[in-house]
Design an enzyme around this catalytic site. Sequence first.
Site, PDB file in Angstrom:
ATOM      1  N   PHE A   8       0.830  -1.203   0.000  1.00 59.89           N
ATOM      2  CA  PHE A   8       0.000   0.000   0.000  1.00 59.89           C
ATOM      3  C   PHE A   8       0.863   1.252   0.000  1.00 59.89           C
ATOM      4  O   PHE A   8       0.669   2.180   0.769  1.00 59.89           O
ATOM      5  CB  PHE A   8      -0.958  -0.007   1.191  1.00 59.89           C
ATOM      6  CG  PHE A   8      -2.258   0.714   0.910  1.00 59.89           C
ATOM      7  CD1 PHE A   8      -3.163   0.194  -0.002  1.00 59.89           C
ATOM      8  CD2 PHE A   8      -2.561   1.900   1.554  1.00 59.89           C
ATOM      9  CE1 PHE A   8      -4.357   0.850  -0.269  1.00 59.89           C
ATOM     10  CE2 PHE A   8      -3.756   2.570   1.303  1.00 59.89           C
ATOM     11  CZ  PHE A   8      -4.661   2.048   0.395  1.00 59.89           C
ATOM     12  N   LYS A 118       7.772  -6.437 -10.587  1.00 57.90           N
ATOM     13  CA  LYS A 118       8.625  -6.988 -11.643  1.00 57.90           C
ATOM     14  C   LYS A 118       9.487  -8.156 -11.181  1.00 57.90           C
ATOM     15  O   LYS A 118       9.838  -9.028 -11.984  1.00 57.90           O
ATOM     16  CB  LYS A 118       9.521  -5.879 -12.206  1.00 57.90           C
ATOM     17  CG  LYS A 118       8.745  -4.757 -12.877  1.00 57.90           C
ATOM     18  CD  LYS A 118       9.633  -3.635 -13.315  1.00 57.90           C
ATOM     19  CE  LYS A 118      10.152  -2.810 -12.160  1.00 57.90           C
ATOM     20  NZ  LYS A 118       9.104  -2.034 -11.475  1.00 57.90           N
ATOM     21  N   GLU A 142      -0.107  -6.070 -16.857  1.00 57.62           N
ATOM     22  CA  GLU A 142       0.093  -4.960 -17.794  1.00 57.62           C
ATOM     23  C   GLU A 142       0.953  -3.846 -17.198  1.00 57.62           C
ATOM     24  O   GLU A 142       1.833  -3.299 -17.860  1.00 57.62           O
ATOM     25  CB  GLU A 142      -1.267  -4.386 -18.227  1.00 57.62           C
ATOM     26  CG  GLU A 142      -1.178  -3.152 -19.118  1.00 57.62           C
ATOM     27  CD  GLU A 142      -0.451  -3.429 -20.425  1.00 57.62           C
ATOM     28  OE1 GLU A 142       0.597  -2.797 -20.671  1.00 57.62           O
ATOM     29  OE2 GLU A 142      -0.919  -4.276 -21.211  1.00 57.62           O
ATOM     30  N   GLY A 147       4.180   1.104 -17.100  1.00 57.75           N
ATOM     31  CA  GLY A 147       3.134   1.799 -16.344  1.00 57.75           C
ATOM     32  C   GLY A 147       1.848   1.933 -17.141  1.00 57.75           C
ATOM     33  O   GLY A 147       1.198   0.949 -17.472  1.00 57.75           O
ATOM     34  N   GLY A 199      11.546  13.691  -7.233  1.00 51.81           N
ATOM     35  CA  GLY A 199      10.842  12.463  -6.915  1.00 51.81           C
ATOM     36  C   GLY A 199      10.852  11.429  -8.021  1.00 51.81           C
ATOM     37  O   GLY A 199      10.171  10.399  -7.931  1.00 51.81           O
ATOM     38  N   GLU A 202      14.830   7.329  -6.677  1.00 52.38           N
ATOM     39  CA  GLU A 202      14.876   6.990  -5.263  1.00 52.38           C
ATOM     40  C   GLU A 202      16.175   7.506  -4.650  1.00 52.38           C
ATOM     41  O   GLU A 202      17.122   7.870  -5.348  1.00 52.38           O
ATOM     42  CB  GLU A 202      14.804   5.467  -5.084  1.00 52.38           C
ATOM     43  CG  GLU A 202      13.568   4.819  -5.678  1.00 52.38           C
ATOM     44  CD  GLU A 202      12.304   5.145  -4.889  1.00 52.38           C
ATOM     45  OE1 GLU A 202      12.421   5.563  -3.721  1.00 52.38           O
ATOM     46  OE2 GLU A 202      11.206   4.977  -5.442  1.00 52.38           O
ATOM     47  N   ASP A 213      16.117  -2.144 -13.569  1.00 53.62           N
ATOM     48  CA  ASP A 213      14.675  -2.006 -13.765  1.00 53.62           C
ATOM     49  C   ASP A 213      14.299  -2.284 -15.215  1.00 53.62           C
ATOM     50  O   ASP A 213      13.348  -3.020 -15.494  1.00 53.62           O
ATOM     51  CB  ASP A 213      14.240  -0.594 -13.360  1.00 53.62           C
ATOM     52  CG  ASP A 213      12.771  -0.337 -13.629  1.00 53.62           C
ATOM     53  OD1 ASP A 213      11.939  -0.860 -12.880  1.00 53.62           O
ATOM     54  OD2 ASP A 213      12.465   0.386 -14.593  1.00 53.62           O
ATOM     55  N   LYS A 217      11.998  -5.523 -17.154  1.00 55.98           N
ATOM     56  CA  LYS A 217      10.912  -5.317 -18.105  1.00 55.98           C
ATOM     57  C   LYS A 217      11.192  -6.021 -19.431  1.00 55.98           C
ATOM     58  O   LYS A 217      10.272  -6.546 -20.075  1.00 55.98           O
ATOM     59  CB  LYS A 217      10.706  -3.811 -18.302  1.00 55.98           C
ATOM     60  CG  LYS A 217      10.242  -3.120 -17.013  1.00 55.98           C
ATOM     61  CD  LYS A 217      10.292  -1.618 -17.103  1.00 55.98           C
ATOM     62  CE  LYS A 217       9.842  -0.989 -15.789  1.00 55.98           C
ATOM     63  NZ  LYS A 217       9.953   0.481 -15.776  1.00 55.98           N
ATOM     64  N   GLY A 309       3.938   6.328 -11.780  1.00 57.67           N
ATOM     65  CA  GLY A 309       3.003   7.297 -11.223  1.00 57.67           C
ATOM     66  C   GLY A 309       1.853   6.616 -10.515  1.00 57.67           C
ATOM     67  O   GLY A 309       1.511   5.473 -10.808  1.00 57.67           O
TER      68      GLY A 309
END
Length: 329
Positions: A8, A118, A142, A147, A199, A202, A213, A217, A309
Site C-alpha cells: 500500500f 517486476k 500490464e 506503467g 521524486g 529513489e 529495472d 521489463k 506514477g
Amino acid sequence: MRIVISGFGTVGQGFAEVLSLRSDLLNAGGGVRIVAVFDSKSYAVDENGLDPIMLIERKNATGSVGTEKLSSGIEVLDSVGYDVLVEVSPTNIENGGDGLKNIEHALRNGKDVITVNKGPLALKFKELNKLAEKNNAILRFEGSVGGAMPIINLCSENLKGEKITSIRGIFNGTCNFILSRMDGGLPFEQALKEAQQLGYAESDPTYDIEGIDTACKVVILANSVFRRNVRFSDVSITGITSVSEDAIALAADQNMVIRLIGEVSDTVLEVSPRLIPKGHPLSISGTLNTAKILTDLAGPITISGKGAGRKETASAILSDLIAIMDRRR
C-alpha cells in the site's frame, strides 16, 4: 469481485483511489470491494468491504494501512474469501521477496492475480504461468512494463495476428530524465540529484541507473510476447553511469542523443545506452516511456505513455481487473 491488495505504497494507494473514482463502472460490472489490504507492517480485513479513501487517509496519517500488526501476508490471504490478489509490493530482484510468495500462494489456491511487481515475473515467469494454468487462475501484469503505456496487452491481444520481430524502447523514465538533462549540459551527478529532488529517482537509484529495472521489463516482454523462457540473469545489461558529458557532446555533434534502450526479440535480450538520431521516436526527452514494435503486417508501431506514477500505473491495474471480470462473467 472481492479484492485483496498486497502493498500500500504509491501504487497501492493509487489503485484504491481509482477504485473509488470508477465505482459506478465497476458496480455495473457486478461490484468490486476490497476485503483485505496489507503493507509491510499492518493489515485490515472486512468481508463487507473496506472504504478505499479511509484506507488512504489512515496510511497517510499513521504510516500503516491497518490497525492489526502483520505477521504474514499469507495468513491474511488465508483469513478471508477473495477472488483477486492485486500484488503491488516493492520489487525484489534477488529472490522475489514476499511478493513472489503471495502470488504463488494465491495462484496455488486458484485465485486470480494482478501484479506490477517486476521481481517475481523476471525470476519465475514460466513457473507462475504454469501454476496459474494448472489451477485455472488468471495472471495479468500490464502495469509491470511501462506503467500506463499499454504494451503487453497490445502485443498479446490487439496484435495477436502479427508476427512481432522486435521491441525496442525506453522503459525507465528516471534514466530518460537524467539523460535528457545531460543533453542540456548538466553533469550526470547533478542531473541525478535533480531527479531525486523531483521524486523521479529513489534515494538509492541503483535499480534505475544500472539498468536493472529496464532489464526486468525486457525479461517480461521476452517471456510474454516472444514466448521465450528467460530470466533476469540472461540479460546483457549496461547502465548509464558510464555515459560521460563528452559522450553526450559527441552525440550532439552528430545530431544524435544517447538513450537507455531495452531491446528484445527471438535472439536479443539487451539493455544499453545507444545513439539515437534526433527526431526518432526513441529520442524523446523527459520521463515518458516509449516503445517501437516491429511487426510483419502492420509494420512499425510506436507507443508512449507515463511509465510510472500513482494513478498512471493504477490505470493499468484497472484494465487488467476489468479484463478478469469480463472473462469470469
